[in-house]
Design a protein around this motif. Structure first.
Motif, PDB file in Angstrom:
ATOM      1  N   MET A 182     -35.810  53.430  28.312  1.00  0.00           N
ATOM      2  CA  MET A 182     -36.258  52.435  26.545  1.00  0.00           C
ATOM      3  C   MET A 182     -37.254  53.178  25.683  1.00  0.00           C
ATOM      4  O   MET A 182     -37.308  53.486  24.689  1.00  0.00           O
ATOM      5  CB  MET A 182     -36.455  51.491  26.690  1.00  0.00           C
ATOM      6  N   LEU A 183     -38.166  53.665  26.623  1.00  0.00           N
ATOM      7  CA  LEU A 183     -38.994  54.348  25.936  1.00  0.00           C
ATOM      8  C   LEU A 183     -39.598  55.729  25.526  1.00  0.00           C
ATOM      9  O   LEU A 183     -39.946  55.761  24.015  1.00  0.00           O
ATOM     10  CB  LEU A 183     -40.214  54.259  26.690  1.00  0.00           C
ATOM     11  N   TRP A 184     -38.837  56.299  25.843  1.00  0.00           N
ATOM     12  CA  TRP A 184     -37.819  57.637  25.353  1.00  0.00           C
ATOM     13  C   TRP A 184     -37.812  57.675  24.189  1.00  0.00           C
ATOM     14  O   TRP A 184     -37.835  58.668  23.213  1.00  0.00           O
ATOM     15  CB  TRP A 184     -37.508  58.824  26.499  1.00  0.00           C
ATOM     16  N   PHE A 185     -36.217  56.641  24.335  1.00  0.00           N
ATOM     17  CA  PHE A 185     -35.768  56.470  22.695  1.00  0.00           C
ATOM     18  C   PHE A 185     -36.319  56.038  21.472  1.00  0.00           C
ATOM     19  O   PHE A 185     -36.536  56.630  20.645  1.00  0.00           O
ATOM     20  CB  PHE A 185     -34.853  55.700  22.792  1.00  0.00           C
ATOM     21  N   LEU A 234     -39.537  56.714  21.305  1.00  0.00           N
ATOM     22  CA  LEU A 234     -40.866  57.380  20.858  1.00  0.00           C
ATOM     23  C   LEU A 234     -40.147  58.948  20.061  1.00  0.00           C
ATOM     24  O   LEU A 234     -40.918  59.491  18.965  1.00  0.00           O
ATOM     25  CB  LEU A 234     -41.659  58.050  21.896  1.00  0.00           C
ATOM     26  N   LEU A 235     -38.969  58.903  20.418  1.00  0.00           N
ATOM     27  CA  LEU A 235     -37.442  59.884  19.691  1.00  0.00           C
ATOM     28  C   LEU A 235     -37.425  59.261  18.235  1.00  0.00           C
ATOM     29  O   LEU A 235     -37.339  60.316  17.258  1.00  0.00           O
ATOM     30  CB  LEU A 235     -36.770  60.245  20.458  1.00  0.00           C
ATOM     31  N   ALA A 236     -37.121  57.874  18.418  1.00  0.00           N
ATOM     32  CA  ALA A 236     -36.780  57.453  16.907  1.00  0.00           C
ATOM     33  C   ALA A 236     -38.169  57.910  16.060  1.00  0.00           C
ATOM     34  O   ALA A 236     -38.241  57.581  14.554  1.00  0.00           O
ATOM     35  CB  ALA A 236     -37.171  55.790  16.956  1.00  0.00           C
ATOM     36  N   ILE A 237     -39.156  57.558  16.861  1.00  0.00           N
ATOM     37  CA  ILE A 237     -40.433  57.242  15.321  1.00  0.00           C
ATOM     38  C   ILE A 237     -40.979  59.279  15.260  1.00  0.00           C
ATOM     39  O   ILE A 237     -41.100  59.414  14.136  1.00  0.00           O
ATOM     40  CB  ILE A 237     -41.791  56.649  16.848  1.00  0.00           C
ATOM     41  N   TYR A 238     -40.942  60.036  16.322  1.00  0.00           N
ATOM     42  CA  TYR A 238     -40.233  61.792  15.422  1.00  0.00           C
ATOM     43  C   TYR A 238     -40.012  61.878  15.086  1.00  0.00           C
ATOM     44  O   TYR A 238     -40.015  62.827  13.795  1.00  0.00           O
ATOM     45  CB  TYR A 238     -40.830  62.138  16.964  1.00  0.00           C
ATOM     46  N   GLY A 239     -38.519  61.121  15.097  1.00  0.00           N
ATOM     47  CA  GLY A 239     -38.053  61.673  14.248  1.00  0.00           C
ATOM     48  C   GLY A 239     -38.185  61.082  12.709  1.00  0.00           C
ATOM     49  O   GLY A 239     -37.761  62.098  11.225  1.00  0.00           O
ATOM     50  N   ALA A 240     -38.128  59.890  13.130  1.00  0.00           N
ATOM     51  CA  ALA A 240     -38.990  59.350  11.502  1.00  0.00           C
ATOM     52  C   ALA A 240     -39.781  60.159  10.642  1.00  0.00           C
ATOM     53  O   ALA A 240     -40.311  59.718   9.787  1.00  0.00           O
ATOM     54  CB  ALA A 240     -38.965  57.873  11.338  1.00  0.00           C
ATOM     55  N   GLY A 241     -41.298  60.677  11.138  1.00  0.00           N
ATOM     56  CA  GLY A 241     -41.887  61.247  10.748  1.00  0.00           C
ATOM     57  C   GLY A 241     -41.485  62.513  10.216  1.00  0.00           C
ATOM     58  O   GLY A 241     -41.826  63.097   8.988  1.00  0.00           O
TER      59      GLY A 241
END
Length: 52
Positions: A1-4, A6-13
């Motif tokens: 869940m944490l990886w998802f 972090l991936l969502a934050i990276y994608g938004a940025g």
């Protein structure tokens, strides 16, 4: 869940930086900036330009 999360934050940025950098840079350079946004966010000049 944490990886998802972090991936969502990276994608938004990535999306936000790409949207902002697309106005000022050519496509290839904007893509490079967007890919490296987590590292560049700590530089004050990049942060000032991003907020404009």
């Amino acid at each position: 869940m944490l990886w998802f999360l972090l991936l969502a934050i990276y994608g938004a940025g990535f999306w936000y930086v790409m949207k902002k950098a697309d106005r000022s840079f050519e496509q290839g350079k904007a893509l490079q900036l967007a890919a490296l946004w987590p590292l560049l966010i700590f530089t004050s000049r990049f942060r000032q330009n991003l907020l404009r």
